[in-house]
Write a protein that holds these residues in place. Structure first.
Motif, PDB file in Angstrom:
ATOM      1  N   SER A  38       3.994  -6.705  -8.729  1.00  0.00           N
ATOM      2  CA  SER A  38       5.103  -6.263  -7.878  1.00  0.00           C
ATOM      3  C   SER A  38       5.561  -7.394  -6.963  1.00  0.00           C
ATOM      4  CB  SER A  38       4.674  -5.058  -7.028  1.00  0.00           C
ATOM      5  OG  SER A  38       4.125  -4.052  -7.835  1.00  0.00           O
TER       6      SER A  38
ATOM      7  N   ASP B  70      12.436  -1.138 -10.100  1.00  0.00           N
ATOM      8  CA  ASP B  70      11.546  -1.864 -11.007  1.00  0.00           C
ATOM      9  C   ASP B  70      10.165  -2.097 -10.403  1.00  0.00           C
ATOM     10  OD1 ASP B  70      12.612  -3.525  -9.096  1.00  0.00           O
ATOM     11  OD2 ASP B  70      12.565  -5.310 -10.385  1.00  0.00           O
ATOM     12  N   ILE B  71       9.922  -1.523  -9.260  1.00  0.00           N
ATOM     13  CA  ILE B  71       8.612  -1.670  -8.618  1.00  0.00           C
ATOM     14  C   ILE B  71       8.127  -0.298  -8.184  1.00  0.00           C
ATOM     15  CG2 ILE B  71       7.419  -2.586  -6.592  1.00  0.00           C
ATOM     16  CD1 ILE B  71       9.357  -4.993  -6.834  1.00  0.00           C
ATOM     17  N   GLN B  72       6.833  -0.038  -8.462  1.00  0.00           N
ATOM     18  CA  GLN B  72       6.264   1.264  -8.110  1.00  0.00           C
ATOM     19  C   GLN B  72       6.432   1.544  -6.626  1.00  0.00           C
ATOM     20  OE1 GLN B  72       2.155   1.728  -9.251  1.00  0.00           O
ATOM     21  NE2 GLN B  72       2.544   1.057 -11.351  1.00  0.00           N
TER      22      GLN B  72
ATOM     23  N   TYR C 198      -4.137  -4.442   3.362  1.00  0.00           N
ATOM     24  CA  TYR C 198      -3.979  -2.987   3.428  1.00  0.00           C
ATOM     25  C   TYR C 198      -4.624  -2.315   2.222  1.00  0.00           C
ATOM     26  CZ  TYR C 198      -1.839   1.594   4.074  1.00  0.00           C
ATOM     27  OH  TYR C 198      -1.638   2.936   4.239  1.00  0.00           O
ATOM     28  N   THR C 199      -4.449  -2.939   1.066  1.00  0.00           N
ATOM     29  CA  THR C 199      -5.069  -2.388  -0.142  1.00  0.00           C
ATOM     30  C   THR C 199      -6.585  -2.361   0.005  1.00  0.00           C
ATOM     31  OG1 THR C 199      -3.235  -3.233  -1.466  1.00  0.00           O
ATOM     32  CG2 THR C 199      -5.245  -2.648  -2.644  1.00  0.00           C
TER      33      THR C 199
ATOM     34  N   GLY D 156      -0.600  -9.175   4.167  1.00  0.00           N
ATOM     35  CA  GLY D 156      -0.634  -7.802   4.677  1.00  0.00           C
ATOM     36  C   GLY D 156      -0.901  -6.790   3.588  1.00  0.00           C
ATOM     37  N   SER D 157      -0.240  -6.943   2.456  1.00  0.00           N
ATOM     38  CA  SER D 157      -0.435  -5.955   1.401  1.00  0.00           C
ATOM     39  C   SER D 157      -1.819  -6.062   0.782  1.00  0.00           C
ATOM     40  CB  SER D 157       0.653  -6.103   0.329  1.00  0.00           C
ATOM     41  OG  SER D 157       0.593  -7.379  -0.269  1.00  0.00           O
TER      42      SER D 157
ATOM     43  N   ILE E 166      -1.721  -4.807 -10.232  1.00  0.00           N
ATOM     44  CA  ILE E 166      -0.400  -4.161 -10.170  1.00  0.00           C
ATOM     45  C   ILE E 166       0.370  -4.656  -8.943  1.00  0.00           C
ATOM     46  CG2 ILE E 166       0.809  -1.954 -10.078  1.00  0.00           C
ATOM     47  CD1 ILE E 166      -1.657  -0.648 -11.284  1.00  0.00           C
ATOM     48  N   LEU E 167      -0.355  -4.729  -7.835  1.00  0.00           N
ATOM     49  CA  LEU E 167       0.283  -5.225  -6.611  1.00  0.00           C
ATOM     50  C   LEU E 167       0.817  -6.634  -6.823  1.00  0.00           C
ATOM     51  CD1 LEU E 167       0.901  -4.844  -3.571  1.00  0.00           C
ATOM     52  CD2 LEU E 167      -1.364  -5.786  -3.087  1.00  0.00           C
TER      53      LEU E 167
ATOM     54  N   SER F 246       2.661  -0.126   0.162  1.00  0.00           N
ATOM     55  CA  SER F 246       1.568  -1.016   0.561  1.00  0.00           C
ATOM     56  C   SER F 246       2.099  -2.275   1.229  1.00  0.00           C
ATOM     57  CB  SER F 246       0.728  -1.413  -0.655  1.00  0.00           C
ATOM     58  OG  SER F 246      -0.032  -0.319  -1.102  1.00  0.00           O
TER      59      SER F 246
ATOM     60  N   LYS G  44       3.530   0.683  -4.348  1.00  0.00           N
ATOM     61  CA  LYS G  44       3.324  -0.741  -4.063  1.00  0.00           C
ATOM     62  C   LYS G  44       4.299  -1.213  -2.985  1.00  0.00           C
ATOM     63  CE  LYS G  44      -0.122  -1.219  -6.690  1.00  0.00           C
ATOM     64  NZ  LYS G  44      -0.647   0.084  -6.230  1.00  0.00           N
ATOM     65  N   LEU G  45       5.494  -0.675  -3.012  1.00  0.00           N
ATOM     66  CA  LEU G  45       6.429  -0.976  -1.924  1.00  0.00           C
ATOM     67  C   LEU G  45       5.849  -0.499  -0.591  1.00  0.00           C
ATOM     68  CD1 LEU G  45       9.931  -0.098  -3.494  1.00  0.00           C
ATOM     69  CD2 LEU G  45       8.959  -2.351  -3.064  1.00  0.00           C
TER      70      LEU G  45
ATOM     71  N   LYS H 230      -7.741   0.382   2.501  1.00  0.00           N
ATOM     72  CA  LYS H 230      -7.765   1.726   1.927  1.00  0.00           C
ATOM     73  C   LYS H 230      -8.931   1.886   0.952  1.00  0.00           C
ATOM     74  CE  LYS H 230      -3.656   2.667   0.430  1.00  0.00           C
ATOM     75  NZ  LYS H 230      -2.661   3.548  -0.209  1.00  0.00           N
TER      76      LYS H 230
ATOM     77  N   ARG I 180      15.571  -0.698  -5.250  1.00  0.00           N
ATOM     78  CA  ARG I 180      15.253  -1.111  -6.614  1.00  0.00           C
ATOM     79  C   ARG I 180      14.163  -0.227  -7.214  1.00  0.00           C
ATOM     80  NH1 ARG I 180      13.460  -7.184  -5.769  1.00  0.00           N
ATOM     81  NH2 ARG I 180      12.813  -7.018  -7.962  1.00  0.00           N
TER      82      ARG I 180
ATOM     83  N   LYS J 210       7.553 -10.022  -8.812  1.00  0.00           N
ATOM     84  CA  LYS J 210       8.927  -9.603  -9.065  1.00  0.00           C
ATOM     85  C   LYS J 210       9.792  -9.746  -7.827  1.00  0.00           C
ATOM     86  CE  LYS J 210       8.359  -6.051 -12.562  1.00  0.00           C
ATOM     87  NZ  LYS J 210       8.237  -4.604 -12.721  1.00  0.00           N
ATOM     88  N   LEU J 211       9.201  -9.402  -6.691  1.00  0.00           N
ATOM     89  CA  LEU J 211       9.979  -9.387  -5.455  1.00  0.00           C
ATOM     90  C   LEU J 211      10.359 -10.776  -4.979  1.00  0.00           C
ATOM     91  CD1 LEU J 211       8.131  -6.637  -3.374  1.00  0.00           C
ATOM     92  CD2 LEU J 211      10.517  -6.571  -4.120  1.00  0.00           C
TER      93      LEU J 211
END
Lengths: 194, 194
Positions: free
Chosen positions: A187, B147-149, A163-164, A159-160, A183-184, B155, B152-153, A167, B145, A190-191
């Motif tokens: 992220s 630690d994430i832009q 979506y990116t 999905g992300s 960058i995505l 998105s 990006k959350l 856009k 959190r 990390k998640l």
DNA sequence: TATATTTGTGAGTAAACACTTACTCTGGGA
DNA sequence: TCCCAGAGTAAGTGTTTACTCACAAATATA
């Protein structure tokens, strides 16, 4: 899939270019013939229908994805690195050939024609199954958190990405997709890591 | 936006129904006039063009979203609860009126016409700015959190919602969107909370 | 009641569309 | 040299599309 003649390949490639320039609605036999420099009738010497051209395009995308994603999950890399491969495969492909995004994201157009939407679904499935394999392995070996259902992680990842890209397209390719993608990716890593 | 006459409202609502039934390509003046039970010409007594009808539809969706999302971020609820509001607003709306999804997810069709794609982008922006407000507050008060832009959350949240809805549509509304949405929401909450 | 405005009709239009047809040209094998 | 298959063309076909227009009926207003 049958072998394509040189002329067929030319038609398919110019059709993809046309879609990239004018979106899927710009793909008309008239436009295509203008681009090739032949008459409309000539196109029908090489393809039975416009539908066949579209199907050939979708099949080639699917074949390419199959080839590129086949071995990702079987590699020795970590799960997170494998996910990076999936990410970068997509963002690179879309940047190189924006038409791929145009075609794949036209599922609303293909929805009328089952044989076309089935091909688009196959492409989605290919990505889902690749990610499923990666994530399940990662969850088993403790790399990826297990407190969230695998398929929900997949929805978030795909999905992300989509979506990116959406856009990016709606803003006329203004930003650097690969950069944003990176960058995505960080992220997401990390998640989902444990 | 100007007030709509009763007949205009009828036309717009039937147009939305038509899109829900036959997708955006099913929205032709001929089909629409059949559905209303008037002649094609009659439609042009109430709208100058098909384009105007589409614009009215998009504007009404935007207006509705504006109204529903306006106060979410200002409420006293926690950030996670505010995100739940955004989630549930969308999944409820799509379940009630699948046409909304059909229209909003047709941005590839509107891409040709800037004035239409701009409206779609406004809708996306409305959701983005709402989530941005929620998440930034949540990050400030330690709920989410850091630690994430933030973007990006966003998105990931919007992307996963859209992807879930896309699959729901491609599978002919087979699964319970609200149910799946709820599971997705819980996953997202787990991922983003501190 | 007479008049004006709004709303509707039915038969158009031109353009776009995918696709077809009758015909031509060309280059290589018999 | 003859033939013919493959690749091309110009000029169509039929259908669908958004949209228009002269006119008529219905409704509001004087």
């Amino acid at each position: 899939m049958k072998e394509l003649s040189p002329r067929q390949l030319e038609i398919v490639n110019l059709a993809i270019e046309l879609i990239a320039e004018k979106s899927i609605q710009g793909l008309t036999i008239k436009n295509l013939s203008k681009k090739i420099g032949l008459s409309e009738g000539a196109i029908y010497r090489h393809f039975n229908s416009k539908f066949d051209i579209l199907l050939t395009i979708l099949s080639s995308f699917l074949q390419e994805a199959d080839k590129s994603l086949q071995n990702v999950c079987e590699s020795d890399n970590s799960a997170l690195d494998q996910i990076e491969s999936v990410f970068m495969y997509n963002f690179n492909r879309f940047t190189e050939r924006p038409a791929i995004a145009s075609v794949i994201f036209s599922e609303s157009i293909f929805q009328n024609d089952n044989r076309l939407s089935v091909e688009v679904l196959k492409l989605l499935d290919k990505h889902e199954s690749t990610l499923k394999c990666i994530i399940e392995n990662g969850q088993r070996n403790g790399e990826i958190r297990v407190d969230i259902q695998c398929d929900k992680l997949i929805s978030m990842i795909i999905g992300s990405i989509r979506y990116t890209v959406t856009k990016w397209r709606l803003t006329n390719f203004e930003f650097d997709l690969i950069n944003e993608g990176r960058i995505l990716l960080e992220s997401i890593k990390k998640l989902i890591k444990k």
